[in-house]
Write a protein that holds these residues in place. Structure first.
Motif, PDB file in Angstrom:
ATOM      1  N   GLN A 100      -5.461  57.877  18.199  1.00  0.00           N
ATOM      2  CA  GLN A 100      -4.634  56.714  18.518  1.00  0.00           C
ATOM      3  C   GLN A 100      -5.197  55.441  17.912  1.00  0.00           C
ATOM      4  O   GLN A 100      -6.400  55.225  17.908  1.00  0.00           O
ATOM      5  CB  GLN A 100      -4.484  56.560  20.019  1.00  0.00           C
ATOM      6  CG  GLN A 100      -5.683  55.978  20.723  1.00  0.00           C
ATOM      7  CD  GLN A 100      -5.421  55.778  22.196  1.00  0.00           C
ATOM      8  OE1 GLN A 100      -4.690  56.518  22.814  1.00  0.00           O
ATOM      9  NE2 GLN A 100      -6.025  54.768  22.765  1.00  0.00           N
ATOM     10  N   TRP A 122       0.243  55.772  26.405  1.00  0.00           N
ATOM     11  CA  TRP A 122       0.785  56.106  25.094  1.00  0.00           C
ATOM     12  C   TRP A 122      -0.233  55.693  24.025  1.00  0.00           C
ATOM     13  O   TRP A 122      -0.823  54.604  24.118  1.00  0.00           O
ATOM     14  CB  TRP A 122       2.061  55.321  24.799  1.00  0.00           C
ATOM     15  CG  TRP A 122       3.232  55.590  25.692  1.00  0.00           C
ATOM     16  CD1 TRP A 122       3.257  56.281  26.862  1.00  0.00           C
ATOM     17  CD2 TRP A 122       4.571  55.129  25.466  1.00  0.00           C
ATOM     18  NE1 TRP A 122       4.511  56.294  27.380  1.00  0.00           N
ATOM     19  CE2 TRP A 122       5.347  55.592  26.542  1.00  0.00           C
ATOM     20  CE3 TRP A 122       5.181  54.385  24.468  1.00  0.00           C
ATOM     21  CZ2 TRP A 122       6.708  55.315  26.641  1.00  0.00           C
ATOM     22  CZ3 TRP A 122       6.531  54.112  24.568  1.00  0.00           C
ATOM     23  CH2 TRP A 122       7.293  54.586  25.642  1.00  0.00           C
ATOM     24  N   LEU A 124      -0.391  55.300  19.822  1.00  0.00           N
ATOM     25  CA  LEU A 124       0.337  55.419  18.556  1.00  0.00           C
ATOM     26  C   LEU A 124      -0.621  55.900  17.480  1.00  0.00           C
ATOM     27  O   LEU A 124      -1.694  55.310  17.294  1.00  0.00           O
ATOM     28  CB  LEU A 124       0.944  54.082  18.156  1.00  0.00           C
ATOM     29  CG  LEU A 124       1.967  54.171  17.023  1.00  0.00           C
ATOM     30  CD1 LEU A 124       3.248  54.855  17.500  1.00  0.00           C
ATOM     31  CD2 LEU A 124       2.284  52.794  16.459  1.00  0.00           C
ATOM     32  N   TRP A 165       3.923  58.743  18.905  1.00  0.00           N
ATOM     33  CA  TRP A 165       3.332  58.412  20.203  1.00  0.00           C
ATOM     34  C   TRP A 165       2.756  59.694  20.812  1.00  0.00           C
ATOM     35  O   TRP A 165       3.480  60.685  20.951  1.00  0.00           O
ATOM     36  CB  TRP A 165       4.373  57.887  21.184  1.00  0.00           C
ATOM     37  CG  TRP A 165       4.869  56.488  21.000  1.00  0.00           C
ATOM     38  CD1 TRP A 165       6.152  56.118  20.715  1.00  0.00           C
ATOM     39  CD2 TRP A 165       4.127  55.276  21.138  1.00  0.00           C
ATOM     40  NE1 TRP A 165       6.250  54.752  20.653  1.00  0.00           N
ATOM     41  CE2 TRP A 165       5.010  54.203  20.910  1.00  0.00           C
ATOM     42  CE3 TRP A 165       2.790  54.981  21.411  1.00  0.00           C
ATOM     43  CZ2 TRP A 165       4.619  52.875  20.951  1.00  0.00           C
ATOM     44  CZ3 TRP A 165       2.395  53.652  21.454  1.00  0.00           C
ATOM     45  CH2 TRP A 165       3.295  52.624  21.230  1.00  0.00           C
ATOM     46  N   ALA A 215       9.829  56.697  24.967  1.00  0.00           N
ATOM     47  CA  ALA A 215       9.184  56.679  23.647  1.00  0.00           C
ATOM     48  C   ALA A 215      10.228  56.852  22.542  1.00  0.00           C
ATOM     49  O   ALA A 215      10.137  56.211  21.491  1.00  0.00           O
ATOM     50  CB  ALA A 215       8.118  57.777  23.570  1.00  0.00           C
TER      51      ALA A 215
END
Ligand SMILES: Cc1cc2nc3c(=O)[nH]c(=O)nc-3n(C[C@H](O)[C@H](O)[C@H](O)COP(=O)(O)OP(=O)(O)OC[C@H]3O[C@@H](n4cnc5c(N)ncnc54)[C@H](O)[C@@H]3O)c2cc1C
Length: 304
Positions: A100, A122, A124, A165, A215
């Motif tokens: 991430q 979450w 990314l 995500w 998402a």
């Protein structure tokens, strides 16, 4: 003399209510005894309860440190899902580590209106180069097939243009999600394999349905021309927590708040087996912080 190489602990030894060391097998299957004044388990949320259960003896027929009956129970594994978006423009998603790069805690806390408790983090992340884009997860859920005559077009559409995500959901502690010893499977040393019983509950399923839907919306709002929802992985299993729970009351916990087993004062657990709840974030930083906290306490207090 013991030889160098992998060693597998088969049993924690005890005498008169205290740990006295461990039995282990070397790479050649030879057994050795290691004596110790203090024994610390750091074998993670499956290895630690397995070892406590494998160490059952006449004084501890249900396994070591198990007077509460909770060794192996309350396994938490962070239900996981992912949502990828495919965009028209190059977003540089071949670059960087497969991990991430942006984190969102926007839906992390409980909101009673959502119909479930707790939330998820979450992260990314890039989806990587050409090989990364041939991973089955999450891409096999795409309506646009990857292989055969579509290969070049589909790969071209995703390459550099597909952020994802990853969704790490908080798991709740249930006694029915548990590590025990297999009655029939053994490891290469003939020791009982761990048997893992785990079922994601309705709360986790509702949580992941909500989070994947949000998402998708975020990808679409950002301009994605396609979204791909990787469903919850059946057994995520890379974060292992809760199977030797800490607490103040020996009737309802395995260790105290410093990882010291209530039943055996010189036996400690310094891994995430002791966690009461698991949050919804990756565990390594908290594992390290707790190991430090427990170690400092052990050093300050001295061996028991
Ligand atoms: C694919 C993957 C990705 C991950 N990504 C992240 C991430 O991005 N962020 C994050 O925070 N966490 C991540 N994790 C989780 C993180 O790696 C673990 O939580 C962390 O390594 C746990 O550390 P530990 O030392 O407690 O246990 P481990 O690293 O599991 O070490 C336990 C050790 O004990 C040994 N052992 C067990 N039983 C015995 C025995 N009987 N005798 C001798 N040795 C034994 C095992 O062989 C192992 O070496 C990931 C895990 C995986 C698998």
């Amino acid at each position: 003399m013991p030889t160098c190489g992998p060693a597998r602990v088969s049993r924690i030894l005890t005498r008169a209510g205290r740990a006295t060391g461990a039995l282990y097998r070397d790479a050649h299957g030879r057994e050795h005894e290691l004596r110790a004044r203090t024994v610390i388990l750091c074998a993670n949320g499956i290895g630690t309860p397995r070892l406590l259960l494998m160490s059952a003896d006449a004084d501890h027929p249900d396994g070591l440190a198990n007077s509460s009956g909770l060794v192996g129970k309350r396994l938490m594994m962070h239900p996981f899902a992912a949502v990828a978006g495919v965009f028209d423009e190059d977003l540089g998603t071949t670059a960087g580590a497969w991990g991430q790069q942006i984190q969102s805690m926007h839906f992390y806390e409980t909101d009673a209106d959502r119909g479930f408790v707790r939330g998820a983090k979450w992260g990314l992340q890039p989806t990587g180069g050409p090989l990364g884009l041939t991973r089955s997860y999450p891409w096999s859920e795409s309506e646009r097939p990857l292989w055969f005559e579509n290969f070049h077009d589909t790969l071209q559409a995703r390459l550099g243009r597909s952020p994802m995500w990853s969704i790490v959901a908080e798991d709740l502690p249930y006694e029915s999600n548990a590590v025990s010893l297999s009655p029939d499977l053994v490891d290469p040393d003939g020791l009982p394999a761990p048997r893992v019983a785990y079922r994601a509950d309705a709360n986790s399923r509702a949580m992941l349905a909500f989070h994947t839907a949000r998402a998708v919306e975020s990808m679409e709002a950002a301009g994605a021309v396609e979204t791909v929802v990787g469903p919850m992985i059946r057994a995520s299993g890379w974060h292992l927590m809760g199977t030797a729970v800490m607490g103040d009351d020996p009737a309802t916990s395995v260790t105290d708040r410093y990882g010291r087993c209530h039943d055996i004062p010189n036996l400690y657990v310094f891994d995430s087996s002791t966690w009461v709840t698991c949050g919804g974030v990756n565990p390594a930083a908290t594992q390290a912080a707790l190991a430090l906290w427990s170690s400092e306490h052990l050093l300050a207090e001295g061996p028991r």
